[in-house]
Scaffold this motif. Structure first.
Motif, mmCIF file in Angstrom:
data_model
loop_
_atom_site.group_PDB
_atom_site.id
_atom_site.type_symbol
_atom_site.label_atom_id
_atom_site.label_comp_id
_atom_site.label_asym_id
_atom_site.label_seq_id
_atom_site.Cartn_x
_atom_site.Cartn_y
_atom_site.Cartn_z
ATOM 1 N N LEU A 387 -3.351 -28.710 -33.759
ATOM 2 C CA LEU A 387 -3.449 -28.878 -35.173
ATOM 3 C C LEU A 387 -4.054 -27.496 -35.604
ATOM 4 O O LEU A 387 -3.690 -26.946 -36.570
ATOM 5 C CB LEU A 387 -4.137 -30.097 -35.532
ATOM 6 C CG LEU A 387 -3.168 -31.425 -35.180
ATOM 7 C CD1 LEU A 387 -4.092 -32.661 -35.774
ATOM 8 C CD2 LEU A 387 -1.792 -31.532 -35.840
ATOM 9 N N VAL A 388 -5.289 -27.364 -35.019
ATOM 10 C CA VAL A 388 -6.162 -26.117 -35.497
ATOM 11 C C VAL A 388 -5.297 -24.973 -35.400
ATOM 12 O O VAL A 388 -5.336 -23.963 -36.193
ATOM 13 C CB VAL A 388 -7.294 -25.903 -34.693
ATOM 14 C CG1 VAL A 388 -8.219 -24.753 -35.140
ATOM 15 C CG2 VAL A 388 -8.290 -27.379 -35.025
ATOM 16 N N VAL A 389 -4.422 -24.915 -34.512
ATOM 17 C CA VAL A 389 -3.530 -23.498 -33.988
ATOM 18 C C VAL A 389 -2.583 -23.269 -35.123
ATOM 19 O O VAL A 389 -2.571 -22.467 -35.623
ATOM 20 C CB VAL A 389 -3.060 -23.589 -32.643
ATOM 21 C CG1 VAL A 389 -1.870 -22.359 -32.675
ATOM 22 C CG2 VAL A 389 -4.119 -23.305 -31.696
ATOM 23 N N LYS A 390 -1.861 -24.475 -35.831
ATOM 24 C CA LYS A 390 -0.982 -24.295 -36.595
ATOM 25 C C LYS A 390 -1.694 -24.060 -38.133
ATOM 26 O O LYS A 390 -1.070 -22.937 -38.742
ATOM 27 C CB LYS A 390 -0.424 -25.654 -36.790
ATOM 28 C CG LYS A 390 0.374 -25.860 -35.640
ATOM 29 C CD LYS A 390 1.729 -27.170 -35.916
ATOM 30 C CE LYS A 390 2.125 -27.650 -34.356
ATOM 31 N NZ LYS A 390 1.252 -27.928 -33.300
ATOM 32 N N VAL A 391 -2.918 -24.748 -38.197
ATOM 33 C CA VAL A 391 -3.413 -24.207 -39.526
ATOM 34 C C VAL A 391 -4.015 -22.755 -39.484
ATOM 35 O O VAL A 391 -3.678 -22.055 -40.455
ATOM 36 C CB VAL A 391 -4.685 -25.208 -39.659
ATOM 37 C CG1 VAL A 391 -5.741 -24.546 -40.623
ATOM 38 C CG2 VAL A 391 -4.480 -26.496 -39.932
ATOM 39 N N GLY A 392 -4.466 -22.224 -38.490
ATOM 40 C CA GLY A 392 -4.675 -20.947 -38.261
ATOM 41 C C GLY A 392 -3.381 -19.911 -38.490
ATOM 42 O O GLY A 392 -3.639 -18.821 -39.120
ATOM 43 N N ALA A 393 -2.154 -20.158 -37.903
ATOM 44 C CA ALA A 393 -1.221 -19.507 -38.277
ATOM 45 C C ALA A 393 -0.819 -19.404 -39.768
ATOM 46 O O ALA A 393 -0.526 -18.580 -40.390
ATOM 47 C CB ALA A 393 -0.046 -20.110 -37.562
ATOM 48 N N VAL A 394 -1.020 -20.695 -40.452
ATOM 49 C CA VAL A 394 -0.670 -20.783 -41.859
ATOM 50 C C VAL A 394 -1.667 -19.792 -42.670
ATOM 51 O O VAL A 394 -1.360 -19.044 -43.469
ATOM 52 C CB VAL A 394 -0.655 -22.234 -42.595
ATOM 53 C CG1 VAL A 394 -0.617 -22.072 -43.839
ATOM 54 C CG2 VAL A 394 0.314 -23.082 -41.857
ATOM 55 N N VAL A 395 -2.814 -20.005 -42.399
ATOM 56 C CA VAL A 395 -3.909 -19.180 -43.000
ATOM 57 C C VAL A 395 -3.677 -17.546 -42.957
ATOM 58 O O VAL A 395 -3.915 -16.745 -43.541
ATOM 59 C CB VAL A 395 -5.350 -19.360 -42.382
ATOM 60 C CG1 VAL A 395 -6.364 -18.430 -43.074
ATOM 61 C CG2 VAL A 395 -5.713 -20.906 -42.750
ATOM 62 N N CYS A 396 -3.116 -17.331 -41.465
ATOM 63 C CA CYS A 396 -2.754 -15.710 -41.187
ATOM 64 C C CYS A 396 -1.616 -15.125 -42.234
ATOM 65 O O CYS A 396 -1.742 -14.148 -42.625
ATOM 66 C CB CYS A 396 -2.255 -15.635 -39.746
ATOM 67 S SG CYS A 396 -3.727 -15.731 -38.696
ATOM 68 N N ILE A 397 -0.946 -15.926 -42.476
ATOM 69 C CA ILE A 397 0.437 -15.552 -43.319
ATOM 70 C C ILE A 397 -0.212 -15.511 -44.669
ATOM 71 O O ILE A 397 0.170 -14.693 -45.516
ATOM 72 C CB ILE A 397 1.671 -16.805 -43.405
ATOM 73 C CG1 ILE A 397 2.390 -16.534 -41.900
ATOM 74 C CG2 ILE A 397 2.581 -16.434 -44.320
ATOM 75 C CD1 ILE A 397 2.720 -15.107 -41.714
ATOM 76 N N ILE A 398 -0.996 -16.511 -45.039
ATOM 77 C CA ILE A 398 -1.460 -16.501 -46.399
ATOM 78 C C ILE A 398 -2.592 -15.373 -46.870
ATOM 79 O O ILE A 398 -2.482 -14.696 -47.807
ATOM 80 C CB ILE A 398 -2.109 -18.006 -46.777
ATOM 81 C CG1 ILE A 398 -0.966 -19.002 -46.839
ATOM 82 C CG2 ILE A 398 -2.661 -18.058 -48.428
ATOM 83 C CD1 ILE A 398 -1.593 -20.392 -46.992
#
Length: 546
Positions: A387-398
């Motif tokens: 879950l943390v990894v996916k949140v990190g991916a979204v943050v990277c794009i934003i």
């Protein structure tokens, strides 16, 4: 905001349908318990030929691939086709390596590449370096799956600024996170069937229908050649300055492809050695599809398609294929095509997040935080980390500029190559000293980062970290030729390993203990136990049955 409602409705229906499949996947081949990494993270190590083919293919040929490869051909011409030979030569290169890795992993219960390195070379530090390398190289790869979804959302009219503009992607990844948490690897395995069928249908229709609207293939190539001539960028053929870059990038990428943790995860979920053999023989069918996808770049040039613009006014080349479909097809078929790209992001993103989570759990959490963790505790940690990894991916794009995220992925290929000596070569030989492998990792990583620093962007706007094409003039050569930085970095890595190993052995520096046996590398389906001590047959270990 001018929404394409027909496209958006079809996209939403198909996206919701496969998301439902993701939740149902928890009941598919359900074991007694899912609270074990063998089940949650590897699907019970029981996927047959067809399931593995769709899963590994869906893992390697991502949503970003479907928008980035034709976009690269659109902008750089023939150089963009490097992806085609690299995916062809990768499979024979890794054929024996993956079979042996599967066998030893089955025998010892290895879940990650770092698990194998830890046992093979008896070095927790080397395993930690491999785990960190995998995590760093995978994170931007996950983020880039969002690029594919974002490209089709923009073409459907879903644009905006700030968090509101990224809300559809946040929702999509929240759904992905939920069913991955519940179903583990079974979710992308089941969804991969739908994703690949949709992609094949869409691309085959595109390469048959669009040329009929543009005057045939002769007209397409002529118009593309004219466009390149007028722009002064790229061309239908390679030139003397980019041929070495093309070859080295294809070879380096082929060597790196199955070093990524998510690639290994897909392979370890296979049922048997024969399953892997069949897949390495059949997976090049995806390369044929990739070649057709790349041709969409020439079609866009011939059709005069223009990409959408970024907020800073620069063209967003990732939208070139969605815009081509908008121009050439009816709304309902375009909606299906966009759904195929969107769903194409779900499979690799899920596998990548699972692989990254398993690396953290097995090689950091259990090794350094809780050595007595039970299988259930390991699974719980992996679920949370995914879950943390996916949140990190979204943050990277934003947070990060899109182009910077793309450059991170290019850097990721150089990074993951530094695990080749300990992982890929380590399967075949134990000659390397663990200290030499650690030294080679630092040399290759340091040298690779230094070379990437001197890689300018193709447009010349950024002198540093602008790609992976290293100018040989930086080494004192009077030439404009460039070469893939990753290949030079791994060459430096191997040189240090080969030179340091005999030196460390001569100095009698303590080496790690090999926790594997020769026969472990030939274990197959149904082989549940090691032979009793003294019953090993050296000749059987020396002559593979593969």
């Amino acid at each position: 905001m001018n929404l394409e409602w027909t496209e958006l409705i079809i996209f939403t229906i198909l996206f919701a349908g496969v998301s439902a499949m993701g939740f149902v996947a928890a009941r598919w081949r359900r074991p007694t318990t899912m609270e074990h990494l063998n089940e949650w993270g590897l699907g019970g190590r029981n996927f047959g030929t067809w399931i593995s083919w769709f899963l590994i293919g869906g893992d390697l040929y991502t949503a970003y691939t479907f928008v980035a490869v034709p976009a690269l051909v659109f902008g750089a011409g023939a150089a963009g086709f490097f992806a085609l030979p690299y995916t062809v030569i990768a499979y024979p290169i890794v054929f024996m390596f993956l079979i042996k890795l599967w066998s030893v992993s089955k025998e010892h219960g290895f879940v990650t590449p770092a698990d194998f390195v830890r046992a093979r070379f008896g070095s927790p530090l080397l395993a930690l370096l491999v785990a960190i390398t995998g995590l760093v190289a995978t994170m931007p790869y996950i983020a880039l799956q969002l690029v594919g979804i974002e490209a089709v959302l923009k073409s459907m009219g879903l644009t905006g600024s700030g968090l509101a503009g990224h809300l559809p992607i946040v929702i999509a990844f929240a759904i992905l996170a939920a069913y991955t948490y519940q179903s583990g690897l079974r979710a992308p395995a089941l969804i991969a069937f739908v994703k690949d069928i949709l992609i094949y249908v869409v691309i085959l229709v595109a390469v048959i229908y669009i040329p009929t609207q543009l005057g045939g293939w002769d007209a397409i190539f002529d118009k593309a050649d004219t466009a390149f001539t007028e722009s002064g960028k790229g061309g239908l053929l390679l030139n003397e300055n980019n041929q070495l870059q093309y070859i080295s990038l294809a070879l380096g990428s082929a060597l790196a492809l199955f070093l990524y943790p998510h690639s290994v995860t897909g392979v370890l979920s296979s049922r048997s050695r024969n399953t892997i053999k069949r897949n390495m023989s059949a997976l090049p069918a995806y390369s044929f599809l990739l070649g057709l996808i790349a041709l969409l770049g020439f079609m866009a040039l011939a059709a005069g398609t223009k990409p959408l613009l970024l907020p800073n006014g620069n063209p967003d080349t990732s939208t070139i294929v969605p815009e081509l479909f908008n121009d050439q097809f009816s709304d309902w078929f375009t909606g299906v095509a966009f759904a195929a790209v969107g769903i194409g992001a779900l499979v690799p993103a899920a596998i990548m997040s699972i692989a990254a989570a398993n690396l953290f759990t097995r090689n950091i959490y259990r090794e350094y935080i809780r050595k007595d963790a039970t299988p259930a505790q390991e699974t719980k940690v992996s679920k949370l980390v995914s879950l943390v990894v996916k949140v990190g991916a979204v943050v990277c794009i934003i947070v990060l500029p899109l182009q910077f995220a793309i450059d991170l992925q290019l850097i990721g290929g150089v990074i993951i190559l530094q695990t080749l000596p300990s992982l890929a070569l380590g399967v075949f030989t134990r000659w390397f000293h663990k200290g030499a492998l650690i030294g080679g990792w630092f040399a290759g990583m340091g040298g690779g980062m230094l070379m990437l620093y001197f890689c300018p962007s193709a447009d010349g706007k950024r002198p540093h970290f602008g790609g992976s094409a290293f100018p040989l003039e930086k080494l004192g050569f009077d030439t404009k030729i460039t070469v893939y930085a990753g290949l030079l970095a791994i060459a430096l890595n191997l040189l240090v390993v080969v030179l340091l190993t005999p030196i460390l052995k001569a100095m009698k520096v303590a080496d790690g203990k090999d926790g594997t046996k020769p026969l472990d590398y030939y274990v197959d389906e149904g082989d549940e136990e090691k032979p009793p001590p003294g019953d090993e047959k050296p000749e059987a270990a020396a002559i593979p049955t593969a």
